[in-house]
Motif scaffolding. Sequence first.
Motif, PDB file in Angstrom:
ATOM      1  N   GLY A  77       0.802  -1.194   0.025  1.00  0.00           N
ATOM      2  CA  GLY A  77       0.136  -0.075   0.074  1.00  0.00           C
ATOM      3  C   GLY A  77       0.833   1.254  -0.170  1.00  0.00           C
ATOM      4  O   GLY A  77       0.169   2.012   0.352  1.00  0.00           O
ATOM      5  N   CYS A  78       2.106   1.193  -0.450  1.00  0.00           N
ATOM      6  CA  CYS A  78       2.988   2.348  -0.125  1.00  0.00           C
ATOM      7  C   CYS A  78       3.123   3.184  -1.573  1.00  0.00           C
ATOM      8  O   CYS A  78       3.705   4.094  -1.510  1.00  0.00           O
ATOM      9  CB  CYS A  78       4.332   1.968   0.145  1.00  0.00           C
ATOM     10  N   SER A  79       2.297   2.505  -2.645  1.00  0.00           N
ATOM     11  CA  SER A  79       2.471   3.425  -3.757  1.00  0.00           C
ATOM     12  C   SER A  79       1.408   4.670  -3.606  1.00  0.00           C
ATOM     13  O   SER A  79       1.495   5.493  -4.437  1.00  0.00           O
ATOM     14  CB  SER A  79       2.075   2.402  -5.018  1.00  0.00           C
ATOM     15  N   ASP A  80       0.458   4.763  -2.772  1.00  0.00           N
ATOM     16  CA  ASP A  80      -0.457   5.766  -2.675  1.00  0.00           C
ATOM     17  C   ASP A  80       0.154   6.563  -1.462  1.00  0.00           C
ATOM     18  O   ASP A  80      -0.179   6.180  -0.353  1.00  0.00           O
ATOM     19  CB  ASP A  80      -1.843   5.122  -2.397  1.00  0.00           C
ATOM     20  N   MET A  81       0.641   7.566  -1.744  1.00  0.00           N
ATOM     21  CA  MET A  81       1.203   8.365  -0.666  1.00  0.00           C
ATOM     22  C   MET A  81       0.562   9.724  -1.026  1.00  0.00           C
ATOM     23  O   MET A  81       0.106  10.217  -1.797  1.00  0.00           O
ATOM     24  CB  MET A  81       2.661   8.534  -1.241  1.00  0.00           C
ATOM     25  N   ILE A  82       0.317  10.198   0.300  1.00  0.00           N
ATOM     26  CA  ILE A  82      -0.226  11.586   0.502  1.00  0.00           C
ATOM     27  C   ILE A  82       0.812  12.593   1.321  1.00  0.00           C
ATOM     28  O   ILE A  82       1.293  12.160   2.137  1.00  0.00           O
ATOM     29  CB  ILE A  82      -1.611  11.533   1.367  1.00  0.00           C
ATOM     30  N   GLY A  83       1.048  13.810   0.764  1.00  0.00           N
ATOM     31  CA  GLY A  83       2.007  14.765   1.099  1.00  0.00           C
ATOM     32  C   GLY A  83       1.316  15.732   2.054  1.00  0.00           C
ATOM     33  O   GLY A  83       0.255  16.152   1.680  1.00  0.00           O
ATOM     34  N   ILE A  84       1.814  16.142   3.239  1.00  0.00           N
ATOM     35  CA  ILE A  84       1.241  17.145   4.131  1.00  0.00           C
ATOM     36  C   ILE A  84       2.303  18.062   4.264  1.00  0.00           C
ATOM     37  O   ILE A  84       3.363  18.132   4.749  1.00  0.00           O
ATOM     38  CB  ILE A  84       0.579  16.743   5.468  1.00  0.00           C
ATOM     39  N   THR A  85       2.127  19.313   3.669  1.00  0.00           N
ATOM     40  CA  THR A  85       3.005  20.374   3.963  1.00  0.00           C
ATOM     41  C   THR A  85       2.262  21.693   4.339  1.00  0.00           C
ATOM     42  O   THR A  85       1.359  21.642   4.744  1.00  0.00           O
ATOM     43  CB  THR A  85       3.814  20.659   2.446  1.00  0.00           C
ATOM     44  N   SER A  86       2.991  22.956   3.998  1.00  0.00           N
ATOM     45  CA  SER A  86       2.495  24.293   4.296  1.00  0.00           C
ATOM     46  C   SER A  86       2.208  24.831   3.039  1.00  0.00           C
ATOM     47  O   SER A  86       2.628  24.413   1.947  1.00  0.00           O
ATOM     48  CB  SER A  86       3.207  25.001   5.269  1.00  0.00           C
ATOM     49  N   PHE A  87       1.435  26.128   3.018  1.00  0.00           N
ATOM     50  CA  PHE A  87       1.217  26.979   2.117  1.00  0.00           C
ATOM     51  C   PHE A  87       2.415  27.592   1.534  1.00  0.00           C
ATOM     52  O   PHE A  87       2.913  27.717   0.356  1.00  0.00           O
ATOM     53  CB  PHE A  87       0.169  27.893   2.208  1.00  0.00           C
ATOM     54  N   ASN A  88       3.270  28.027   2.350  1.00  0.00           N
ATOM     55  CA  ASN A  88       4.504  29.048   2.154  1.00  0.00           C
ATOM     56  C   ASN A  88       5.778  28.072   1.961  1.00  0.00           C
ATOM     57  O   ASN A  88       6.725  28.864   1.417  1.00  0.00           O
ATOM     58  CB  ASN A  88       4.574  29.992   3.416  1.00  0.00           C
ATOM     59  N   LYS A  89       5.857  27.022   2.580  1.00  0.00           N
ATOM     60  CA  LYS A  89       7.016  26.428   2.427  1.00  0.00           C
ATOM     61  C   LYS A  89       6.702  24.919   2.099  1.00  0.00           C
ATOM     62  O   LYS A  89       5.954  24.195   2.353  1.00  0.00           O
ATOM     63  CB  LYS A  89       7.629  26.192   3.868  1.00  0.00           C
ATOM     64  N   VAL A  90       7.734  24.371   1.047  1.00  0.00           N
ATOM     65  CA  VAL A  90       7.447  23.235   0.244  1.00  0.00           C
ATOM     66  C   VAL A  90       8.570  22.367   1.025  1.00  0.00           C
ATOM     67  O   VAL A  90       9.898  22.639   1.199  1.00  0.00           O
ATOM     68  CB  VAL A  90       7.593  23.261  -1.191  1.00  0.00           C
ATOM     69  N   ILE A  91       8.188  21.045   1.156  1.00  0.00           N
ATOM     70  CA  ILE A  91       9.223  20.273   1.963  1.00  0.00           C
ATOM     71  C   ILE A  91       9.917  19.495   0.672  1.00  0.00           C
ATOM     72  O   ILE A  91       9.765  19.878  -0.678  1.00  0.00           O
ATOM     73  CB  ILE A  91       8.467  19.146   2.806  1.00  0.00           C
ATOM     74  N   ASP A  92      10.410  18.340   0.928  1.00  0.00           N
ATOM     75  CA  ASP A  92      11.553  17.609  -0.287  1.00  0.00           C
ATOM     76  C   ASP A  92      10.542  17.653  -1.357  1.00  0.00           C
ATOM     77  O   ASP A  92       9.664  16.827  -1.373  1.00  0.00           O
ATOM     78  CB  ASP A  92      11.911  16.283   0.354  1.00  0.00           C
ATOM     79  N   GLN A  93      11.190  17.999  -2.422  1.00  0.00           N
ATOM     80  CA  GLN A  93      10.388  18.045  -3.892  1.00  0.00           C
ATOM     81  C   GLN A  93      10.527  16.431  -4.430  1.00  0.00           C
ATOM     82  O   GLN A  93       9.341  16.070  -5.015  1.00  0.00           O
ATOM     83  CB  GLN A  93      10.912  18.983  -4.820  1.00  0.00           C
ATOM     84  N   GLU A  94      11.580  15.808  -4.244  1.00  0.00           N
ATOM     85  CA  GLU A  94      11.713  14.433  -4.732  1.00  0.00           C
ATOM     86  C   GLU A  94      10.667  13.705  -3.987  1.00  0.00           C
ATOM     87  O   GLU A  94      10.194  12.786  -4.801  1.00  0.00           O
ATOM     88  CB  GLU A  94      12.868  13.954  -4.585  1.00  0.00           C
ATOM     89  N   LEU A  95      10.449  13.722  -2.739  1.00  0.00           N
ATOM     90  CA  LEU A  95       9.444  12.839  -2.092  1.00  0.00           C
ATOM     91  C   LEU A  95       8.046  13.559  -2.608  1.00  0.00           C
ATOM     92  O   LEU A  95       7.042  12.600  -2.723  1.00  0.00           O
ATOM     93  CB  LEU A  95       9.506  13.193  -0.565  1.00  0.00           C
ATOM     94  N   LEU A  96       7.640  14.824  -2.558  1.00  0.00           N
ATOM     95  CA  LEU A  96       6.354  15.108  -3.001  1.00  0.00           C
ATOM     96  C   LEU A  96       6.210  14.823  -4.328  1.00  0.00           C
ATOM     97  O   LEU A  96       4.751  14.596  -4.834  1.00  0.00           O
ATOM     98  CB  LEU A  96       6.186  16.442  -2.805  1.00  0.00           C
ATOM     99  N   SER A  97       6.969  14.707  -5.227  1.00  0.00           N
ATOM    100  CA  SER A  97       6.814  14.448  -6.539  1.00  0.00           C
ATOM    101  C   SER A  97       6.107  12.850  -6.898  1.00  0.00           C
ATOM    102  O   SER A  97       5.600  12.539  -7.796  1.00  0.00           O
ATOM    103  CB  SER A  97       8.080  14.375  -7.475  1.00  0.00           C
ATOM    104  N   ASN A  98       6.341  12.131  -5.589  1.00  0.00           N
ATOM    105  CA  ASN A  98       5.632  10.666  -5.678  1.00  0.00           C
ATOM    106  C   ASN A  98       4.564  10.467  -4.883  1.00  0.00           C
ATOM    107  O   ASN A  98       3.844   9.619  -4.793  1.00  0.00           O
ATOM    108  CB  ASN A  98       6.673   9.794  -4.815  1.00  0.00           C
TER     109      ASN A  98
END
Length: 539
Positions: free
Chosen positions: A217-238
């Motif tokens: 079940g790890c292919s379905d990923m949900i990212g939780i970040t903030s409006f003004n700051k973006v965490i690691d782009q490589e992780l969020l791209s997945n």
Amino acid sequence: MAKMFRAFFFKSLFFFWYRFLFRQLKNLIGFHRSVSNNSYAFATQFKYQKFPSLLNRSDLNDHTLIFDVENALLKSSSLFPYFMLVAFEAGGLLRAIVLVLLYPFVCLAGEEMGLKIMVMTCFFGIKADKFRVGRSVLPKFFLEDVGSEIFEVLNKGGKKVGVTNMPRVLVESFLREYLEIDFVVGREIKVFYGYYIGLMDERKTLQALEQVQEGKGCSDMIGITSFNKVIDQELLSNCKEVYAVSEGDKRSWQTLPRELYPKPLIFHDGRLALRPSPMESLAMLMWLPYAIILAIIRISLALSLPYKISTPLLIFTGIRFTTSIPNTKTSHKAKSNGHIYVSNHRTLLDPLYISFTLQKNLIAVTYSLSRMSEILAPIQTVRLTRNRDQDAKMMQQLLKQGDLVVCPEGTTCREPYLLRFSPLFSEMCDEITPVAMDSHVSMFHGTTAGGLKCLDPVFFLMNPAPVYTVQLLDQLVPSLPQINVDDGKEGSRFEAANDVQRQIGNALGFECTKLTRKDKYLILAGNEGIVSTKRSGKS
């Protein structure tokens, strides 16, 4: 000539600061532009939604949640308090002063450069294998800053991945041990010959991503970040979906209640009791000189004057002292032996406050005491050897000299929990008086596991208005039924100790545990907490 030199100096200083501030302003403008562009790219590429809509999702157990620790998990976005704790607890007072002085430059330098300045200030020269602040001090302050709403969401998720810009050594213990987070993606601090040099490596995102993607079940990923700051782009791209937390959301969050902690916070270390925000840190440093003088005055009063005179004078200096004595008093039968007062252990001053309450000298029996504290104690103190037979003989002899105070926990506990009571006291005397002790401080803790034990009373008395509460409970007569023929005596003494523990716990509203001194010191200090008589002050 002097005027020309002075004019040249101020002109050079002006141009230096002008160039520095202008460069930082350009960096900040470029940073905000890049953040805006990244946010727009993510908003168009992903299903970018507001955080409140995530609260009603019922299928989170089938997803991997990737969240930003600083900007989505913690209510406060300021990292200064956590680095101040590292500077003070691991580096000492001088390093903490330097960090406070550098705070204006941290604000001007921007987020990334400011973080690097704090890391360099706090970690440079610290021995890597001795660094335990991330495990023994910081979890308490992190937990007190977690939002209840975001924790509810994470608690529903499958695998959970925390991503942080902070050094991993600061947050890993808090996330893994107390919030049960599966993976922590952070930055490593470079080490040279066993010492931190204050420089950070980049996050190993790809390696962490490979570990996260293993399993069901790890292919379905949900990212939780903030409006003004973006965490690691490589992780969020997945991530198939990205949810954003606004500052308004965080302001409306409730603090996570203690009873909802996945793992109870029973042990923590460190001298600072307050959350050292910039203003709180400045106030604490300004108070320190007066605190030292005040502690010396309080110690002098306690050592030099009788109880009836010293007690009101100590209260006049700001100490809040509350006593409670039961209305029904049991008459003591005429006998040669003394009386035993059994107390839970909050600080090294527990026996002294019981003496103030009873207005008489007592003999304090303790499992661990530094040589310095033993010398300065205004009442007689005796160190137990941890050999049951020897300690029993010693206590029998001491009971012939007078009344004893025993703290059977063997160590202090700051939180509302009671450690396991050693049953030795239940064999020494027919009549036992339980004493429920509690203390509260606003600035400095009067206990430590990894620091100098001899300074514990000093730090407690350095608080502006420390609070101590002493409750004498109804006297007990330990006459318990035998469990069986073979181990009935053994069961009786343990049951008597447990009974005293329960009564004290009920009086204070504390939870009784079976944890011991050894458990505490293995968690906080990496040792068993044995005090060496050859070196004063270490525990």
